[in-house]
Design a protein around this motif. Structure first.
Motif, PDB file in Angstrom:
ATOM      1  N   THR A 123       1.002  -1.258   0.078  1.00  0.00           N
ATOM      2  CA  THR A 123      -0.010  -0.076   0.073  1.00  0.00           C
ATOM      3  C   THR A 123       0.686   1.229  -0.074  1.00  0.00           C
ATOM      4  O   THR A 123       0.629   2.292  -0.674  1.00  0.00           O
ATOM      5  CB  THR A 123      -0.823  -0.061   1.085  1.00  0.00           C
ATOM      6  N   GLU A 124       1.874   1.403   0.756  1.00  0.00           N
ATOM      7  CA  GLU A 124       2.529   2.496   0.780  1.00  0.00           C
ATOM      8  C   GLU A 124       3.395   2.905  -0.401  1.00  0.00           C
ATOM      9  O   GLU A 124       3.819   3.892  -0.846  1.00  0.00           O
ATOM     10  CB  GLU A 124       4.077   2.230   1.845  1.00  0.00           C
ATOM     11  N   ARG A 125       3.714   1.595  -1.125  1.00  0.00           N
ATOM     12  CA  ARG A 125       4.496   1.725  -2.340  1.00  0.00           C
ATOM     13  C   ARG A 125       3.360   1.803  -3.666  1.00  0.00           C
ATOM     14  O   ARG A 125       4.157   1.574  -4.620  1.00  0.00           O
ATOM     15  CB  ARG A 125       5.650   0.857  -2.296  1.00  0.00           C
ATOM     16  N   THR A 126       2.341   1.897  -3.455  1.00  0.00           N
ATOM     17  CA  THR A 126       1.462   1.855  -4.580  1.00  0.00           C
ATOM     18  C   THR A 126       2.117   2.693  -5.579  1.00  0.00           C
ATOM     19  O   THR A 126       1.962   2.372  -7.011  1.00  0.00           O
ATOM     20  CB  THR A 126       0.056   2.288  -4.061  1.00  0.00           C
ATOM     21  N   LYS A 127       2.347   3.946  -5.503  1.00  0.00           N
ATOM     22  CA  LYS A 127       2.926   4.843  -6.424  1.00  0.00           C
ATOM     23  C   LYS A 127       3.932   4.351  -7.241  1.00  0.00           C
ATOM     24  O   LYS A 127       4.123   4.516  -8.324  1.00  0.00           O
ATOM     25  CB  LYS A 127       3.104   6.152  -5.662  1.00  0.00           C
ATOM     26  N   GLU A 128       4.957   3.747  -6.441  1.00  0.00           N
ATOM     27  CA  GLU A 128       6.423   3.288  -6.802  1.00  0.00           C
ATOM     28  C   GLU A 128       5.759   2.056  -7.844  1.00  0.00           C
ATOM     29  O   GLU A 128       6.315   2.138  -8.998  1.00  0.00           O
ATOM     30  CB  GLU A 128       6.997   2.663  -5.674  1.00  0.00           C
ATOM     31  N   ILE A 129       5.005   1.182  -7.472  1.00  0.00           N
ATOM     32  CA  ILE A 129       4.309   0.088  -8.519  1.00  0.00           C
ATOM     33  C   ILE A 129       3.909   0.804  -9.612  1.00  0.00           C
ATOM     34  O   ILE A 129       4.416   0.368 -10.631  1.00  0.00           O
ATOM     35  CB  ILE A 129       3.529  -0.646  -7.545  1.00  0.00           C
ATOM     36  N   GLY A 130       3.084   1.649  -9.437  1.00  0.00           N
ATOM     37  CA  GLY A 130       2.686   2.445 -10.595  1.00  0.00           C
ATOM     38  C   GLY A 130       3.819   2.716 -11.618  1.00  0.00           C
ATOM     39  O   GLY A 130       3.654   2.792 -12.894  1.00  0.00           O
ATOM     40  N   ILE A 131       4.785   3.520 -10.956  1.00  0.00           N
ATOM     41  CA  ILE A 131       5.737   3.988 -11.821  1.00  0.00           C
ATOM     42  C   ILE A 131       6.575   2.710 -12.668  1.00  0.00           C
ATOM     43  O   ILE A 131       6.799   2.935 -13.772  1.00  0.00           O
ATOM     44  CB  ILE A 131       6.909   4.929 -10.825  1.00  0.00           C
ATOM     45  N   ARG A 132       6.767   1.883 -11.789  1.00  0.00           N
ATOM     46  CA  ARG A 132       7.521   0.765 -12.310  1.00  0.00           C
ATOM     47  C   ARG A 132       6.698  -0.151 -13.504  1.00  0.00           C
ATOM     48  O   ARG A 132       7.173  -0.227 -14.578  1.00  0.00           O
ATOM     49  CB  ARG A 132       7.887  -0.423 -11.241  1.00  0.00           C
ATOM     50  N   MET A 133       5.321   0.194 -13.174  1.00  0.00           N
ATOM     51  CA  MET A 133       4.617  -0.440 -14.401  1.00  0.00           C
ATOM     52  C   MET A 133       4.629   0.380 -15.704  1.00  0.00           C
ATOM     53  O   MET A 133       4.541  -0.105 -16.840  1.00  0.00           O
ATOM     54  CB  MET A 133       3.110  -0.767 -14.013  1.00  0.00           C
ATOM     55  N   ALA A 134       4.524   1.651 -15.326  1.00  0.00           N
ATOM     56  CA  ALA A 134       4.603   2.528 -16.416  1.00  0.00           C
ATOM     57  C   ALA A 134       5.816   2.802 -17.179  1.00  0.00           C
ATOM     58  O   ALA A 134       5.536   2.738 -18.525  1.00  0.00           O
ATOM     59  CB  ALA A 134       4.390   4.229 -15.928  1.00  0.00           C
ATOM     60  N   ILE A 135       6.740   2.253 -16.719  1.00  0.00           N
ATOM     61  CA  ILE A 135       7.953   2.315 -17.408  1.00  0.00           C
ATOM     62  C   ILE A 135       8.322   0.859 -18.066  1.00  0.00           C
ATOM     63  O   ILE A 135       9.433   0.558 -18.414  1.00  0.00           O
ATOM     64  CB  ILE A 135       9.116   2.870 -16.727  1.00  0.00           C
ATOM     65  N   GLY A 136       7.407  -0.040 -17.722  1.00  0.00           N
ATOM     66  CA  GLY A 136       7.286  -1.287 -18.716  1.00  0.00           C
ATOM     67  C   GLY A 136       7.909  -2.368 -17.900  1.00  0.00           C
ATOM     68  O   GLY A 136       7.938  -3.788 -18.337  1.00  0.00           O
ATOM     69  N   ALA A 137       7.597  -2.344 -16.399  1.00  0.00           N
ATOM     70  CA  ALA A 137       7.818  -3.805 -15.585  1.00  0.00           C
ATOM     71  C   ALA A 137       6.486  -4.580 -15.728  1.00  0.00           C
ATOM     72  O   ALA A 137       5.212  -3.850 -15.387  1.00  0.00           O
ATOM     73  CB  ALA A 137       7.969  -3.313 -14.091  1.00  0.00           C
ATOM     74  N   PRO A 138       6.720  -5.850 -16.183  1.00  0.00           N
ATOM     75  CA  PRO A 138       5.609  -6.621 -16.501  1.00  0.00           C
ATOM     76  C   PRO A 138       4.852  -7.070 -14.999  1.00  0.00           C
ATOM     77  O   PRO A 138       5.553  -7.009 -13.963  1.00  0.00           O
ATOM     78  CB  PRO A 138       5.913  -7.849 -17.036  1.00  0.00           C
ATOM     79  N   ARG A 139       3.689  -7.417 -14.920  1.00  0.00           N
ATOM     80  CA  ARG A 139       2.937  -7.749 -13.442  1.00  0.00           C
ATOM     81  C   ARG A 139       3.925  -8.989 -13.035  1.00  0.00           C
ATOM     82  O   ARG A 139       4.051  -8.951 -11.632  1.00  0.00           O
ATOM     83  CB  ARG A 139       1.556  -8.580 -13.861  1.00  0.00           C
ATOM     84  N   ARG A 140       4.276  -9.748 -13.512  1.00  0.00           N
ATOM     85  CA  ARG A 140       5.197 -10.974 -13.297  1.00  0.00           C
ATOM     86  C   ARG A 140       6.262 -10.414 -12.425  1.00  0.00           C
ATOM     87  O   ARG A 140       6.729 -10.896 -11.230  1.00  0.00           O
ATOM     88  CB  ARG A 140       5.628 -11.907 -14.296  1.00  0.00           C
ATOM     89  N   THR A 141       7.108  -9.321 -12.941  1.00  0.00           N
ATOM     90  CA  THR A 141       8.235  -8.762 -12.286  1.00  0.00           C
ATOM     91  C   THR A 141       7.605  -7.996 -10.803  1.00  0.00           C
ATOM     92  O   THR A 141       8.531  -8.081  -9.972  1.00  0.00           O
ATOM     93  CB  THR A 141       8.780  -7.645 -13.350  1.00  0.00           C
ATOM     94  N   ILE A 142       6.749  -7.339 -10.942  1.00  0.00           N
ATOM     95  CA  ILE A 142       6.003  -6.723  -9.642  1.00  0.00           C
ATOM     96  C   ILE A 142       5.971  -7.971  -8.402  1.00  0.00           C
ATOM     97  O   ILE A 142       6.474  -7.868  -7.456  1.00  0.00           O
ATOM     98  CB  ILE A 142       4.734  -5.997  -9.809  1.00  0.00           C
ATOM     99  N   LEU A 143       5.187  -9.069  -8.798  1.00  0.00           N
ATOM    100  CA  LEU A 143       5.054 -10.098  -8.088  1.00  0.00           C
ATOM    101  C   LEU A 143       6.301 -10.737  -7.683  1.00  0.00           C
ATOM    102  O   LEU A 143       6.540 -10.732  -6.409  1.00  0.00           O
ATOM    103  CB  LEU A 143       4.382 -11.445  -8.882  1.00  0.00           C
ATOM    104  N   GLN A 144       7.392 -10.834  -8.500  1.00  0.00           N
ATOM    105  CA  GLN A 144       8.729 -11.452  -8.131  1.00  0.00           C
ATOM    106  C   GLN A 144       9.341 -10.386  -7.071  1.00  0.00           C
ATOM    107  O   GLN A 144       9.795 -10.991  -6.088  1.00  0.00           O
ATOM    108  CB  GLN A 144       9.299 -11.623  -9.177  1.00  0.00           C
ATOM    109  N   GLN A 145       9.275  -9.218  -7.216  1.00  0.00           N
ATOM    110  CA  GLN A 145       9.951  -8.128  -6.537  1.00  0.00           C
ATOM    111  C   GLN A 145       9.255  -8.293  -4.990  1.00  0.00           C
ATOM    112  O   GLN A 145      10.008  -8.371  -4.076  1.00  0.00           O
ATOM    113  CB  GLN A 145       9.655  -6.805  -7.254  1.00  0.00           C
ATOM    114  N   PHE A 146       7.906  -8.234  -4.868  1.00  0.00           N
ATOM    115  CA  PHE A 146       7.476  -8.387  -3.595  1.00  0.00           C
ATOM    116  C   PHE A 146       7.596  -9.774  -2.834  1.00  0.00           C
ATOM    117  O   PHE A 146       8.137  -9.967  -1.599  1.00  0.00           O
ATOM    118  CB  PHE A 146       5.862  -7.941  -3.611  1.00  0.00           C
ATOM    119  N   LEU A 147       7.850 -10.745  -3.689  1.00  0.00           N
ATOM    120  CA  LEU A 147       8.239 -12.028  -3.121  1.00  0.00           C
ATOM    121  C   LEU A 147       9.375 -12.003  -2.624  1.00  0.00           C
ATOM    122  O   LEU A 147       9.782 -12.483  -1.553  1.00  0.00           O
ATOM    123  CB  LEU A 147       7.945 -13.267  -4.047  1.00  0.00           C
TER     124      LEU A 147
END
Ligand SMILES: Nc1ncnc2c1ncn2[C@@H]1O[C@H](COP(=O)(O)OP(=O)(O)O)[C@@H](O)[C@H]1O
Ligand SMILES: [Mg+2]
Lengths: 409, 240
Positions: free
Chosen positions: A313-337
């Motif tokens: 939740t705290e890093r929702t914005k950061e997640i948005g930024i990473r997605m905007a510049i091309g991080a796929p969902r899998r990468t976000i999942l992997q990052q938090f795992l």
């Protein structure tokens, strides 16, 4: 491959930056994991120590030796009933000795605690064991130097003795004990041999603080012929143990005049029973340890999950930024795992750092070492908890809508 | 001239409670390579919605979107992420930099997700940072930079993958007018160097930097005109 590696490194970097940014929170969150890992490793160390101590000392009992005694090992029966049993007497030992076909050797044993004295040196609480010349064979013990007493010396009730290594070391610092006369209780005994070091049973009773004398002498100096003794029977071989036991039982029943309807009024004990009792203890310790471990890992896992939700939740914005510049969902999942795995792994490592010195302390009481397998298990378990409890938060992060996430303040 | 973007009858409907908000009614337009376009319109007219769809951050409710002649409107999340990474450079009003990372890492990030090797990445990122004139600030964190400098970092991050289009949603909205001018001068330079740029703005004098102004109203294109008297940048694009 290269692709995965850059992302992997980025994931690690993010994880450690996040943990470092919230040091206190991270450690508190990992507390459950820390406790879990400390308890599982200490339990493993303790069980390892008990096993080592047990295996070492149980050997002295002898796997193929039957102990005919008044008291059963492991208990269970009515205390008063056993108390009131008639003692086992020397004649019964003689009967077993004469009749048992499956026995390699039979030794009676009676014991008393007395003072041992040589010149000015006094040793309290030495166990005086009265037995026969076959004792060495029956228990598989060796003489370090000198010899054991002979059957002739036993029959004649001669005042000779073989002493344990501890008695020898304590009474004779610079002298050869062979041929010397020591005082056991009130009688004088000539030392004919020293028994090699045997250690102790379960770290309690030393087997080396003993002096062995002919049982016929024992009946003169320490107790009457009608006092209680025990009988040790070594079976011809391990596979004859059960038959030897039945045979000894029959002989004992006859010698004690029991008619067929009466129950045994003696116990035939064997190493096996101790192993069983011990295994039960081991299972109980493991059970309690696993319960504590499981509980703290579970609670710890919930804590990690909770904090990971907060982190997402705290890093929702950061997640948005990473997605905007091309991080796929899998990468976000992997990052938090990776972040929750790193958090738990940190907990695991802290846990090991706490339990390792504690295991050194345990080692002072019970010779042991933290088993390497337990260390590996601790690491794997904390990784596993991290992945499991991080999954839901990570999944939620990966499902965020990029536009919504970017708008989050 | 090559068509970079082709939108045909794009609609976007948001469902808010039981109500439908038609953010885009029916938008059709084409944008060619190296064009310099401003999108204007009152607040709530659908400018950001349009930019998000063009930038593949969002998908239209209906309509066709072709980017470099490939149909984007049917792509799945992973394919869209890849397009965002390779083909789109997005610049936001609020900069949207990673606060804990320095300038270099922020600019490198798209290349990490693009699978570029570490040494190549560093080289490309340094070059992009050089182009926006921030070489001296390469190891600074965003909070050690002025607003204008932060926006330059964001522009460098958008540029670094050499995308087909640069999209900027009110890039000067959070800047004072002097700094805004500097950012616009940078965009002017980038356009001259061959980039295709679409930017959203409220200000006529910002829009006049571009060659073409598309005006939106209530989710429709109200007008689409070439700029008559183009404003020329007063400051140079590169300021250290
Ligand atoms: N995520 C959303 N959910 C619901 N309505 C939205 C959402 N995003 C935008 N809108 C609505 O769509 C319309 C267009 O919004 P937007 O594209 O942000 O306008 P602009 O950028 O031109 O100010 C507005 O009426 C806005 O309220
Ligand atoms: Mg907007």
């Amino acid at each position: 491959m290269k692709y995965a590696f850059g992302e992997f490194r980025e994931g690690l970097l993010i994880a450690f930056t996040a943990i470092r940014a919230n040091k206190m929170r991270s450690v508190l969150t990992a507390l459950g994991i820390i406790i879990g890992i400390v308890s599982v490793t200490l339990m493993g160390t303790a069980i390892e120590g008990l096993n080592r101590a047990f295996n070492k000392s149980i050997a002295a009992i002898g796997a193929d030796v039957l102990y005919v005694q008044k008291w059963p090992w492991g208990g269970g029966e009515d205390w008063w009933k056993i108390r009131n049993r008639k003692d086992i007497l020397i004649q019964q030992a003689r009967a077993v000795e004469k009749q048992a076909e499956f026995a390699r050797s039979v030794s009676p044993a009676a014991g008393a605690r007395r003072q041992a004295k040589y010149n000015q040196k006094v040793l309290e609480n030495v166990v005086i064991v009265g037995t026969n010349a076959d004792f060495l064979t029956t228990l598989g013990v060796n003489v370090e130097f000198g010899r054991f007493f002979t059957s002739a010396e036993d029959d004649g009730g001669r005042p000779v003795c073989a002493i344990g290594s501890e008695v020898a070391a304590n009474l004779f610092t610079n002298e050869n004990p062979l041929g010397k006369t020591i005082k056991l209780g009130s009688g004088n005994y000539k030392i004919v041999g020293v028994i090699e070091k045997q250690g102790s049973i379960l770290g309690m009773e030393s087997l080396d603080n003993r002096a062995y004398i002919p049982i016929n002498r024992f009946f003169k100096n320490f107790q009457s012929r009608f006092g209680g003794i025990q009988i040790m029977v070594k079976a011809i071989s391990m596979k004859d143990l059960d038959e030897a036991k039945e045979e000894v039982r029959g002989i004992m029943r006859k010698a004690r005049g029991l008619h067929p309807k009466q129950a045994d009024d003696f116990a035939i004990n064997q190493q096996e029973m101790i192993i069983q009792t011990f295994n039960t203890i081991g299972v109980v310790i493991a059970g309690v340890g696993l319960f504590i471990t499981g509980l703290s890992l579970f609670v710890g896992g919930i804590g990690i999950m909770n904090i990971m939700f907060v982190s997402v939740t705290e890093r929702t914005k950061e997640i948005g930024i990473r997605m905007a510049i091309g991080a796929p969902r899998r990468t976000i999942l992997q990052q938090f795992l990776m972040e929750s795995a790193a958090l738990c792994l940190m907990g695991g490592v802290i846990g090991l750092m706490i339990s390792f010195p504690l295991s050194l302390i345990i080692d002072q009481i019970l010779p042991t070492a933290m088993p390497l397998s337990i260390v590996a298990i601790a690491i794997l378990v904390s990784l596993f908890v991290g992945l499991v409890s991080g999954f839901l938060p990570a999944f939620r992060a990966s499902r965020l809508d990029p536009v919504d996430a970017l708008r989050y303040e | 001239m090559d068509t970079v973007i082709r939108l045909n009858n794009i609609t976007k409907i948001y469902h808010v409670g039981s109500e439908d908000v038609h953010a885009l009614q029916s938008v059709s337009l084409e944008i060619h390579k190296n064009e310099y376009v401003a999108i204007m319109g009152p607040s709530g007219s659908g400018k950001s919605t349009l930019m998000n769809i063009v930038g593949c951050l969002d998908t239209p409710t209906s309509g066709l979107y072709e980017l470099n002649k490939t149909n984007v409107s049917e792509m799945n999340d992973n394919q869209l992420a890849r397009i965002r990474n390779k083909e789109i450079g997005f610049v936001f009003q609020t900069f949207n930099l990673l606060a804990r990372s320095d300038v270099l890492h922020n600019v490198e990030l798209p290349l990490i997700y693009g699978g570029v090797s570490s040494s190549e990445r560093k080289k490309m990122a340094r070059e992009a940072i050089g182009r926006v004139g921030l070489t001296e600030r390469i190891h600074h964190k965003p909070n050690e930079l002025s607003g204008g400098q932060r926006q330059r970092v964001a522009i460098a991050r958008a540029l670094v993958t050499q995308p087909s289009i640069l999209l900027a949603d009110e890039p000067t909205g959070n800047l004072d007018s002097k700094t805004g001018d500097e950012i616009m001068a940078l965009f002017d330079t980038l356009q001259k160097e061959g980039n295709t740029i679409i930017l959203v703005t409220h200000e006529e004098y910002i829009a006049e930097h571009t060659d073409r102004i598309i005006r939106l109203r209530d989710g429709n294109i109200e007008s689409d005109q070439a700029v008559q008297n183009k404003r020329v940048a007063v400051t140079t694009g590169k300021i250290g």
